[in-house]
Design a protein around this motif. Structure first.
Motif, mmCIF file in Angstrom:
data_model
loop_
_atom_site.group_PDB
_atom_site.id
_atom_site.type_symbol
_atom_site.label_atom_id
_atom_site.label_comp_id
_atom_site.label_asym_id
_atom_site.label_seq_id
_atom_site.Cartn_x
_atom_site.Cartn_y
_atom_site.Cartn_z
ATOM 1 N N UNK A 1 0.845 -1.185 0.000
ATOM 2 C CA UNK A 1 0.000 0.000 0.000
ATOM 3 C C UNK A 1 0.883 1.238 0.000
ATOM 4 N N UNK A 2 0.583 2.154 -0.925
ATOM 5 C CA UNK A 2 1.336 3.401 -0.978
ATOM 6 C C UNK A 2 0.329 4.553 -0.923
ATOM 7 N N UNK A 3 0.814 5.766 -0.654
ATOM 8 C CA UNK A 3 -0.083 6.911 -0.766
ATOM 9 C C UNK A 3 -0.301 7.165 -2.255
ATOM 10 N N UNK A 4 -1.484 7.725 -2.585
ATOM 11 C CA UNK A 4 -1.867 7.840 -3.991
ATOM 12 C C UNK A 4 -0.808 8.570 -4.817
ATOM 13 N N UNK A 5 -0.142 9.580 -4.225
ATOM 14 C CA UNK A 5 0.830 10.357 -4.989
ATOM 15 C C UNK A 5 2.017 9.504 -5.446
ATOM 16 N N UNK A 6 2.300 8.429 -4.709
ATOM 17 C CA UNK A 6 3.446 7.592 -5.053
ATOM 18 C C UNK A 6 3.100 6.505 -6.056
ATOM 19 N N UNK B 1 -7.852 1.528 -5.068
ATOM 20 C CA UNK B 1 -7.375 1.106 -6.386
ATOM 21 C C UNK B 1 -6.268 0.087 -6.191
ATOM 22 N N UNK B 2 -6.401 -1.055 -6.874
ATOM 23 C CA UNK B 2 -5.361 -2.083 -6.842
ATOM 24 C C UNK B 2 -4.826 -2.274 -8.245
ATOM 25 N N UNK B 3 -3.522 -2.141 -8.404
ATOM 26 C CA UNK B 3 -2.908 -2.523 -9.671
ATOM 27 C C UNK B 3 -2.203 -3.851 -9.432
ATOM 28 N N UNK B 4 -2.616 -4.855 -10.182
ATOM 29 C CA UNK B 4 -2.059 -6.189 -9.955
ATOM 30 C C UNK B 4 -0.979 -6.467 -10.999
ATOM 31 N N UNK B 5 0.200 -6.849 -10.512
ATOM 32 C CA UNK B 5 1.326 -7.197 -11.375
ATOM 33 C C UNK B 5 1.706 -8.651 -11.127
ATOM 34 N N UNK B 6 2.285 -9.262 -12.150
ATOM 35 C CA UNK B 6 2.782 -10.627 -11.995
ATOM 36 C C UNK B 6 4.293 -10.631 -12.209
ATOM 37 N N UNK C 1 -0.329 -3.512 -6.037
ATOM 38 C CA UNK C 1 0.009 -2.148 -5.639
ATOM 39 C C UNK C 1 -1.294 -1.442 -5.294
ATOM 40 N N UNK C 2 -1.401 -0.987 -4.051
ATOM 41 C CA UNK C 2 -2.690 -0.517 -3.555
ATOM 42 C C UNK C 2 -2.614 0.930 -3.101
ATOM 43 N N UNK C 3 -3.665 1.683 -3.374
ATOM 44 C CA UNK C 3 -3.744 3.052 -2.857
ATOM 45 C C UNK C 3 -5.196 3.369 -2.563
ATOM 46 N N UNK C 4 -5.403 4.207 -1.554
ATOM 47 C CA UNK C 4 -6.760 4.647 -1.213
ATOM 48 C C UNK C 4 -6.932 6.094 -1.647
ATOM 49 N N UNK C 5 -8.178 6.448 -1.965
ATOM 50 C CA UNK C 5 -8.454 7.827 -2.329
ATOM 51 C C UNK C 5 -9.772 8.237 -1.696
ATOM 52 N N UNK C 6 -10.014 9.532 -1.637
ATOM 53 C CA UNK C 6 -11.121 10.020 -0.811
ATOM 54 C C UNK C 6 -12.468 9.670 -1.409
#
Lengths: 171, 564
Positions: free
Chosen positions: B34-39, B72-77, B87-92
């Motif tokens: 999990x990262x902050x959305x900006x990253x 938002x989850x971006x899934x990589x293999x 790769x996960x981030x939360x937004x308002x």
């Protein structure tokens, strides 16, 4: 290049010729499905106890149930059937089977509508002893309301006892 | 999981330690960072390039009921290390937006447009923020996958929502193909730009029959009902989807599926691949005007269909899978019949391969057609035979073993010609490999139960990922458990979703006559349709015609010249 091309065509011709005739005479002669085939569901109404198991597991939700006094009416809209056979799998009385009938094309929707009219009665051993097969299948709402009845049945109904009869297939 | 720990450590050091959270997702070994959305963009670029991971799919989730806004989850293999990185981030909740990763990860193009359409999460900086999934008359601001939108909503058609397709570049001429693709008989609209005979560009509009299956899965159906809907995502590789869904849920809750059930799943999956590849070669022949191939391969395929009816109960849509195992055993009495059918197909298939390899006419239509370089296949996230025909050594059965594929050797097939011929050869050889695998699986199948008995309800909030190698490529299902015995979120990505995004690249420089086979060589699988819908691209007006109206139009001569 011309030589390999010619050889390929000979190979292809041999594949075609060795096939022989494969077209079946169906529909002029019957073509029974393989054993184990799941066709149109059929209900033996004399065995139905009105538990609603089929109602709660049917993915397309084709079994509608309506309570009318002591009777319960199950309307099967078979045109929506996906032939998964979950209804037969969970039926505690083995009243539902999947037949070998696959010729379902019709111009009249009533040909694919089946009504099972079950007399539920008022007996403690009413047969509403259905419990979900696994915790992954939630019970039908009408069963949740009748948890008490279910408990009574669990206690009084001997294992394997016949269900009350009186059910009939109307159409 | 030392492998995934190393990946996470590398990511954390790249972001100077700004990793909000990291944990193991499920028993498949997937890890969440999990990262902050900006990253998000920097992290995605590092995972894609620095860690050499392949972008798979994004999943947006409405977490507002839990007070977490949108996710938002971006899934990589990471194929070589057999790991998934989420790769996960939360937004308002009020103003959901995340930085787009598409400028760095081209394969994320459609995935980001999809969560923009369905959940209203804005990918900021996306190079092509047009509608992808929603219909041209769907009202703006109504995002169907949000939790507060009911599954059976029928909004009034809205005007002015259509977004125009790209204009032809320079002096190019537009060649419209579709919206009902005449060769594959499925709904897709390709706007092909040509200069003379040469294709110079392409724009795409699809999703005409988006059926809202994910929405049904998380609002209407229960855990054990979803497999039967999942199976109907595809008419050819349905078992792939029900297996992927069941495995994702099993991974989420840590369920140990009995070994015999895993063998049966692998056997049915391979039988499905065999009949799908046979079907594909027939279609390819049909596209090229060589219908003898269609007739003969489909004749060879028919015994497999009868076999499936016998062992599963249906020709297609087998209804075999439930969460925890399979419903029907494969008794040893059936094994000789399966082997007999496979032996016969193998015998004939070897002859077919010999003929195809010498048929210079056929090969001239395939060689140097639909060229997709290895680099493009990687960048655009191609999967399955499309990627393997471009020399990408990826095969989910090897990279992320599931069912019984960890018990038998799997020989991957890849070709370096990077064209339609390469993709054809991959499928021809894979069929023989599948036959070998089924025979070995049958011979080694252990005894035991075929279904896991669940003792208690599944806890909410568990997440799982599963991938299955479909005949067309990798199928991905992501499941998050919820209340009332139904998924909270169910995300599906079919292989064509990944492969179609490479179409514009592989068509460039081809002739118009090569468009059908280029598309066909990807073995695309659009949704199925039973009615026609005419969309006026400029005004966005949509009208559904009944068969009677269409007949009337055809007879009176109205409607000639296509949709006006």
């Amino acid at each position: 290049m011309p030589w390999t091309f010619f050889r390929a065509k000979v190979r292809e011709a041999r594949i075609c010729l060795s096939a022989g005739r494969v077209t079946l005479p169906y529909p002029y002669a019957p073509a029974p499905p393989a054993p184990g085939f799941r066709g149109l569901p059929a209900v033996d109404a004399s065995r139905c106890i009105g538990c609603g198991g089929c109602v709660s597991v049917c993915t397309p939700g084709l079994v509608a149930v309506a309570d009318d006094g002591p009777r319960a009416k199950f309307t099967w809209s078979l045109a929506r059937c996906t032939y998964c056979g979950r209804c037969a799998e969970v039926c505690p009385e083995e009243a539902v089977t999947l037949s070998a009938d696959f010729e379902t094309a019709t111009g009249d929707i009533r040909d694919l509508t089946m009504v099972v009219d079950v007399f539920m009665g008022s007996c403690n051993r009413c047969g509403r002893c259905y419990r979900t097969q696994t915790p992954l299948d939630p019970p039908h709402p009408r069963l949740q309301h009748e948890a008490r009845v279910e408990a009574i049945c669990e206690r009084y109904r001997p294992a394997g006892a016949a269900a009350p009869t009186g059910a009939e297939v109307v159409s | 999981m030392p492998e995934s720990a190393a990946l996470l450590a590398a990511l954390a050091s790249h972001l100077d330690g700004r990793l909000v959270d990291s944990f193991r997702l499920d028993q498949s070994g997937a890890v969440v960072a999990t990262v902050v959305a900006q990253d998000l963009r920097a992290a995605a670029r590092f995972i894609h390039e620095g860690l050499d991971a392949r972008f798979v799919i994004s999943a947006g989730t409405d977490c507002r009921p839990a007070g977490q806004g949108f996710r938002v989850d971006h899934i990589f293999s990471q194929d070589r290390r057999k790991t998934w990185i989420v790769l996960r981030a939360f937004t308002s909740a009020e103003d959901p937006k995340v930085p787009s990763i598409t400028p760095d990860v081209r394969a994320a193009d459609w995935a980001e447009r999809e969560f923009r359409d369905l959940l209203g999460i804005e990918p900021e900086g996306h190079p092509d923020p047009r509608r992808l999934v929603l219909a041209d008359d769907w009202p703006a601001g109504l995002h169907p996958l949000r939790r507060d939108v009911p599954y059976d909503i029928h909004p009034e058609p809205a005007a002015g929502q259509a977004q125009p397709l790209a204009p032809p570049p320079g002096d190019a001429v537009t060649v419209p193909i579709g919206p009902f693709f005449p060769v594959l008989e499925e709904p897709v609209f390709l706007k092909v730009f040509a200069e003379g005979e040469e294709v110079v560009g392409l724009d795409y509009r699809g999703f005409f029959n988006h059926r809202g299956i994910e929405k049904l899965g998380d609002s209407k159906l229960t855990y054990n009902e979803v497999p039967f809907l999942a199976e109907r995502i595809c008419g050819i590789c349905g078992f792939v989807h029900s297996t992927a869904y069941a495995q994702a849920l099993e991974n989420a809750v840590g369920a140990e599926v009995p070994l015999r059930a895993r063998y049966i799943r692998s056997i049915v999956l391979e039988l499905e691949r065999i009949h799908s590849h046979l079907l594909w070669l027939g279609i390819a022949g049909h596209i090229l005007g060589f219908d003898t191939v269609l007739m003969q391969t489909w004749r060879m395929r028919e015994p497999v269909m009868w076999l499936m009816e016998r062992i599963t109960g249906n020709r297609k849509s087998y209804g075999m899978n439930l969460v925890g195992g399979v419903r029907r055993d494969l008794p040893s009495a059936e094994h000789p019949e399966i082997v007999r059918v496979l032996d016969r197909i193998e015998q004939e298939w070897v002859k077919v391969i010999e003929a195809v390899l010498e048929d210079t006419t056929l090969l001239m239509r395939l060689r140097k057609v639909g060229v997709l370089s290895t680099l493009d296949a990687r960048e655009l996230g191609s999967v399955g035979p499309t990627a393997r025909g471009s020399n990408r050594p990826i095969d989910t059965r090897i990279d992320h073993p599931y069912a019984a594929y960890d018990r038998i050797p799997v020989h991957g097939v890849w070709k370096d010609s990077c064209d339609a011929a390469g993709r054809t050869l991959v499928r021809l050889e894979e069929t023989l490999e599948s036959i070998r695998q089924v025979k070995q699986l049958l011979a080694e199948m252990p005894d035991g139960p075929i279904m896991l008995a669940f003792e208690e309800a599944l806890p909410p909030g568990c997440e799982g990922i599963s991938a299955v190698e479909a005949p067309r490529g990798e199928v991905i299902h992501y499941v998050m458990t919820g209340e009332n015995a139904r998924p909270y979120r169910w995300r599906v990505r079919a292989p064509t979703y990944a492969n179609l995004q490479a179409l514009a690249t592989s068509l460039r420089g081809m002739t118009i006559a090569d468009v059908p086979i280029t598309l066909g060589s990807m073995d695309p699988c659009f949704s199925c349709t039973e009615r026609m819908q005419v969309v006026d691209v400029r005004s966005g007006a949509v009208r559904v015609y009944s068969p009677a109206e269409l007949r009337e139009m055809a007879r009176s001569g109205r409607g000639r010249g296509g949709a006006r």
